[in-house]
Motif scaffolding. Sequence first.
Motif, PDB file in Angstrom:
ATOM      1  N   ASN A   4       0.776  -1.231   0.167  1.00 16.96           N
ATOM      2  CA  ASN A   4      -0.135   0.080  -0.021  1.00 16.96           C
ATOM      3  C   ASN A   4       0.881   1.261   0.021  1.00 16.96           C
ATOM      4  N   ILE A   5       0.544   2.195  -0.642  1.00 19.04           N
ATOM      5  CA  ILE A   5       1.136   3.577  -0.555  1.00 19.04           C
ATOM      6  C   ILE A   5       1.031   4.111   0.730  1.00 19.04           C
ATOM      7  N   SER A   6       2.135   4.522   1.452  1.00 21.28           N
ATOM      8  CA  SER A   6       2.282   5.021   2.549  1.00 21.28           C
ATOM      9  C   SER A   6       1.763   6.450   2.632  1.00 21.28           C
ATOM     10  N   GLN A   7       1.252   6.955   3.906  1.00 20.33           N
ATOM     11  CA  GLN A   7       0.372   8.288   3.758  1.00 20.33           C
ATOM     12  C   GLN A   7       1.552   9.169   5.074  1.00 20.33           C
ATOM     13  N   ALA A   8       2.774   8.437   5.136  1.00 17.21           N
ATOM     14  CA  ALA A   8       3.388   9.131   6.214  1.00 17.21           C
ATOM     15  C   ALA A   8       3.676  10.458   6.209  1.00 17.21           C
ATOM     16  N   PHE A   9       3.582  11.340   5.180  1.00 15.94           N
ATOM     17  CA  PHE A   9       4.139  12.495   4.847  1.00 15.94           C
ATOM     18  C   PHE A   9       3.247  13.566   4.449  1.00 15.94           C
ATOM     19  N   THR A  10       1.996  13.058   4.615  1.00 15.98           N
ATOM     20  CA  THR A  10       0.755  13.943   4.208  1.00 15.98           C
ATOM     21  C   THR A  10       0.493  15.196   4.743  1.00 15.98           C
ATOM     22  N   ASP A  11       1.109  15.321   5.888  1.00 15.05           N
ATOM     23  CA  ASP A  11       1.087  16.679   6.777  1.00 15.05           C
ATOM     24  C   ASP A  11       2.112  17.531   6.486  1.00 15.05           C
ATOM     25  N   VAL A  12       3.092  17.279   5.768  1.00 17.25           N
ATOM     26  CA  VAL A  12       4.326  18.291   5.472  1.00 17.25           C
ATOM     27  C   VAL A  12       3.774  19.283   4.571  1.00 17.25           C
ATOM     28  N   ASP A  13       3.925  20.604   4.918  1.00 17.79           N
ATOM     29  CA  ASP A  13       3.923  21.527   4.239  1.00 17.79           C
ATOM     30  C   ASP A  13       5.157  21.542   2.949  1.00 17.79           C
ATOM     31  N   ILE A  14       4.300  22.031   1.838  1.00 19.81           N
ATOM     32  CA  ILE A  14       5.265  22.270   0.733  1.00 19.81           C
ATOM     33  C   ILE A  14       6.359  23.072   0.886  1.00 19.81           C
ATOM     34  N   GLU A  15       5.996  24.237   1.479  1.00 22.27           N
ATOM     35  CA  GLU A  15       7.034  25.305   1.704  1.00 22.27           C
ATOM     36  C   GLU A  15       8.331  24.565   2.595  1.00 22.27           C
ATOM     37  N   GLU A  16       8.150  23.801   3.206  1.00 23.09           N
ATOM     38  CA  GLU A  16       9.355  22.946   3.931  1.00 23.09           C
ATOM     39  C   GLU A  16      10.120  22.172   2.916  1.00 23.09           C
ATOM     40  N   VAL A  17       9.361  21.488   2.027  1.00 22.30           N
ATOM     41  CA  VAL A  17       9.711  20.697   1.092  1.00 22.30           C
ATOM     42  C   VAL A  17      10.814  21.647   0.163  1.00 22.30           C
ATOM     43  N   GLN A  18      10.088  22.745  -0.186  1.00 26.90           N
ATOM     44  CA  GLN A  18      10.983  23.953  -1.040  1.00 26.90           C
ATOM     45  C   GLN A  18      12.183  24.484  -0.457  1.00 26.90           C
ATOM     46  N   PHE A 139      12.597  12.201 -12.711  1.00 29.19           N
ATOM     47  CA  PHE A 139      13.638  11.438 -12.238  1.00 29.19           C
ATOM     48  C   PHE A 139      14.126  11.768 -10.822  1.00 29.19           C
ATOM     49  N   GLY A 140      13.673  10.959  -9.859  1.00 31.44           N
ATOM     50  CA  GLY A 140      14.003  11.169  -8.423  1.00 31.44           C
ATOM     51  C   GLY A 140      13.105  12.313  -7.721  1.00 31.44           C
ATOM     52  N   VAL A 141      12.163  12.341  -8.029  1.00 32.84           N
ATOM     53  CA  VAL A 141      11.292  13.846  -7.830  1.00 32.84           C
ATOM     54  C   VAL A 141      10.074  13.436  -6.948  1.00 32.84           C
ATOM     55  N   ILE A 142       9.041  12.688  -7.580  1.00 30.74           N
ATOM     56  CA  ILE A 142       7.821  12.697  -7.225  1.00 30.74           C
ATOM     57  C   ILE A 142       7.501  11.896  -5.670  1.00 30.74           C
ATOM     58  N   HIS A 143       8.590  11.291  -5.354  1.00 28.95           N
ATOM     59  CA  HIS A 143       8.710  10.704  -4.133  1.00 28.95           C
ATOM     60  C   HIS A 143       9.094  11.526  -2.892  1.00 28.95           C
ATOM     61  N   HIS A 144       9.287  12.930  -3.324  1.00 29.36           N
ATOM     62  CA  HIS A 144       9.613  13.828  -2.576  1.00 29.36           C
ATOM     63  C   HIS A 144       8.493  14.894  -2.031  1.00 29.36           C
ATOM     64  N   THR A 145       7.237  14.696  -2.699  1.00 32.00           N
ATOM     65  CA  THR A 145       6.295  15.669  -2.551  1.00 32.00           C
ATOM     66  C   THR A 145       5.135  14.917  -1.594  1.00 32.00           C
ATOM     67  N   GLN A 203      22.227  15.502   1.991  1.00 28.40           N
ATOM     68  CA  GLN A 203      22.002  16.371   3.288  1.00 28.40           C
ATOM     69  C   GLN A 203      20.668  15.865   3.927  1.00 28.40           C
ATOM     70  N   THR A 204      21.325  15.478   5.329  1.00 29.77           N
ATOM     71  CA  THR A 204      20.191  14.760   5.849  1.00 29.77           C
ATOM     72  C   THR A 204      19.008  15.332   6.347  1.00 29.77           C
ATOM     73  N   GLY A 205      17.930  15.041   6.723  1.00 25.72           N
ATOM     74  CA  GLY A 205      16.837  15.739   7.166  1.00 25.72           C
ATOM     75  C   GLY A 205      15.750  16.026   6.046  1.00 25.72           C
ATOM     76  N   CYS A 206      15.815  15.422   4.778  1.00 25.59           N
ATOM     77  CA  CYS A 206      14.851  15.585   4.018  1.00 25.59           C
ATOM     78  C   CYS A 206      13.302  15.391   4.447  1.00 25.59           C
ATOM     79  N   PRO A 207      12.608  16.274   4.347  1.00 28.07           N
ATOM     80  CA  PRO A 207      11.207  16.357   4.851  1.00 28.07           C
ATOM     81  C   PRO A 207      10.225  15.168   4.269  1.00 28.07           C
ATOM     82  N   VAL A 208      10.429  14.775   3.082  1.00 29.36           N
ATOM     83  CA  VAL A 208       9.664  13.663   2.586  1.00 29.36           C
ATOM     84  C   VAL A 208      10.277  12.824   1.713  1.00 29.36           C
ATOM     85  N   THR A 209      10.477  11.505   1.857  1.00 28.69           N
ATOM     86  CA  THR A 209      10.707  10.677   0.902  1.00 28.69           C
ATOM     87  C   THR A 209       9.905   9.285   1.039  1.00 28.69           C
TER      88      THR A 209
END
Length: 280
Positions: A4-18, A139-145, A203-209
């Motif tokens: 199943n697709i994880s929902q672990a990071f759905t509450d992360v703000d996109i601004e944090e990712v940026q 390439f290597g992007v969609i898993h970080h949103t 760089q450690t600490g990626c908000p979403v993976t």
Amino acid sequence: MSNNISQAFTDVDIEEVQSYWDSRPCNIRHSPKEIGTKEYFDEVEARKYFVEPHIPAFAEFEKWKGKKVLEIGCGIGTDTINFARAGAQVTAVDLSEKSLEIAQKRARLFGYDIKFYQANAEELSRWLPLEEYDLIYSFGVIHHTPHPEQAISEIRKYMGLNSVFKMMVYHRYSWKVLWILLVYGKGQFWKLDELIARYSEAQTGCPVTYTYTKESVKELLKHFKIIKVQVEHIFPYRISDYINYNYVKAWYFRWMPKRMFRWMEKNWGWHLCVTAKLKK
């Protein structure tokens, strides 16, 4: 996340990712030369494809000559430039303002007319005019949103029945995940999603993976016909040497026959590469 697709990071703000990717754009330290120079970009490209030699074969740059290519998550523009160099009409999107700044400088330096947009892939159609592309490449992007399924839904709006979608996301059943679990997590499997995110990037600490299995990526792409799924890439080098631009393999890979290493990559690699089209 079994199948199943994880929902672990759905509450992360996109601004944090940026903010994370603005602080250190992907591959920015692939060269010690002055950022923005020809020497810098040449070294970045050489190092990227040396460490990840499967990328050109997956992207098939030459195949898209004269075709319209949309890249979602262009970073500092290494693959972007290679699509343009091969003769494609390239449009590139990234969330990171800093990454786009470097990619645009790169395009100007090498003389390529590439359209760049700063946009959140989950709301792509708010920023990017709707039109059909021959290839959409990510390439290597969609898993970080935070909401990958929303990004996929947006991508579909830019595809016709003959369009091709090529995507790399991280592989759940990989050597790297096992390494993260054992080395950083000390076997704490119940914290695996958090551990993967924290240690997935240089760089450690990626908000979403997020990570995917061959089965769960099919669920993510449920509106697509899967053409090919392949697993690639195990990073074999000692980090302490690699960051100083020396390529010394870890002892357990040094003695391993090439055929055995390639077998490991094809089964337990970190990159899950998918080629797909829309279902008719």
